[in-house]
Design a protein around this motif. Structure first.
Motif, short mmCIF file in Angstrom:
data_model
loop_
_atom_site.label_atom_id
_atom_site.label_comp_id
_atom_site.label_asym_id
_atom_site.label_seq_id
_atom_site.Cartn_x
_atom_site.Cartn_y
_atom_site.Cartn_z
N VAL A 23 -6.89 -12.92 0.81
CA VAL A 23 -6.29 -12.12 -0.26
C VAL A 23 -5.04 -11.41 0.27
O VAL A 23 -3.99 -11.42 -0.38
N HIS A 24 -5.15 -10.83 1.43
CA HIS A 24 -4.00 -10.16 2.07
C HIS A 24 -2.85 -11.15 2.25
O HIS A 24 -1.73 -10.91 1.79
N THR A 43 -1.70 -4.58 4.08
CA THR A 43 -2.60 -4.60 5.23
C THR A 43 -3.94 -5.22 4.84
O THR A 43 -4.30 -5.27 3.66
N LEU A 44 -4.66 -5.65 5.85
CA LEU A 44 -6.01 -6.16 5.63
C LEU A 44 -6.89 -5.07 5.01
O LEU A 44 -7.69 -5.36 4.11
N GLU A 45 -6.71 -3.85 5.43
CA GLU A 45 -7.50 -2.74 4.90
C GLU A 45 -7.24 -2.53 3.41
O GLU A 45 -8.16 -2.24 2.65
N ASP A 46 -5.97 -2.69 2.98
CA ASP A 46 -5.65 -2.59 1.55
C ASP A 46 -6.41 -3.65 0.76
O ASP A 46 -6.96 -3.37 -0.30
#
Length: 171
Positions: A23-24, A43-46
């Motif tokens: 998705v990122h 970011t991956l975190e987002d």
């Protein structure tokens, strides 16, 4: 894997946390930045935070209802198709196919298959398609999927005023 539907070439499934990297990465292309900047996950975190929220929406009729598009042949996550509430009981279609996979008819295939299934599930009979006028590829997808244009001109889109096109699809 919670499958919503399958087509000849695609599997449309609920998002899961293990999809965060795809998705990122899928969100970072220039088309996403230009046409749907609020769907860019820097970011991956987002991406993880967003997927966590999206997963909480399955089983509700409130939305947004976002599903991953997976290719059958390579088992690749290439994008998403979604139904998003836009107020007053109205819903909008959304979709994105990562740049590396565009031009193959995947978005059209996903949207055509998704609309009858998701509208029945939610209990609605029409869906809106709203796009920036400059996004010709999105216009072709909507047209191929049976959306009838009813407005072209200046209008609100995300957080600004732009030249847009609005169409509607009915069961």
């Amino acid at each position: 894997m919670n499958v919503l539907l399958e087509t000849d070439r695609l599997i449309i499934i609920e998002m899961t946390m293990d999809m965060a990297m795809d998705v990122h990465k899928n969100s970072l292309d220039e088309d996403t930045r230009r046409f749907v900047p609020d769907e860019v996950f820097e970011t991956l975190e987002d991406a993880q935070e967003t997927i966590e929220f999206l997963m909480s929406q399955y089983g509700s009729a409130e939305g947004p209802l976002v599903y991953a598009i997976i290719t059958k042949d390579e088992n690749k996550n290439i994008g998403y198709v979604q139904l998003v509430p836009i107020g007053e009981g109205k819903w909008e279609i959304g979709y994105h196919v990562a740049k590396a996979f565009t031009g193959n008819g995947y978005a059209t295939e996903a949207v055509k298959a998704f609309l009858p299934v998701i509208t029945k599930r939610i209990g609605i009979s029409e869906v809106y398609g709203i796009r920036l006028l400059g996004n010709a590829a999105s216009g072709r997808v909507l047209e191929k999927c049976g959306f009838q244009t009813f407005f072209t001109g200046e209008g609100t889109y995300h957080d600004g005023v732009y030249m847009i096109s609005k169409g509607v699809w009915r069961v």
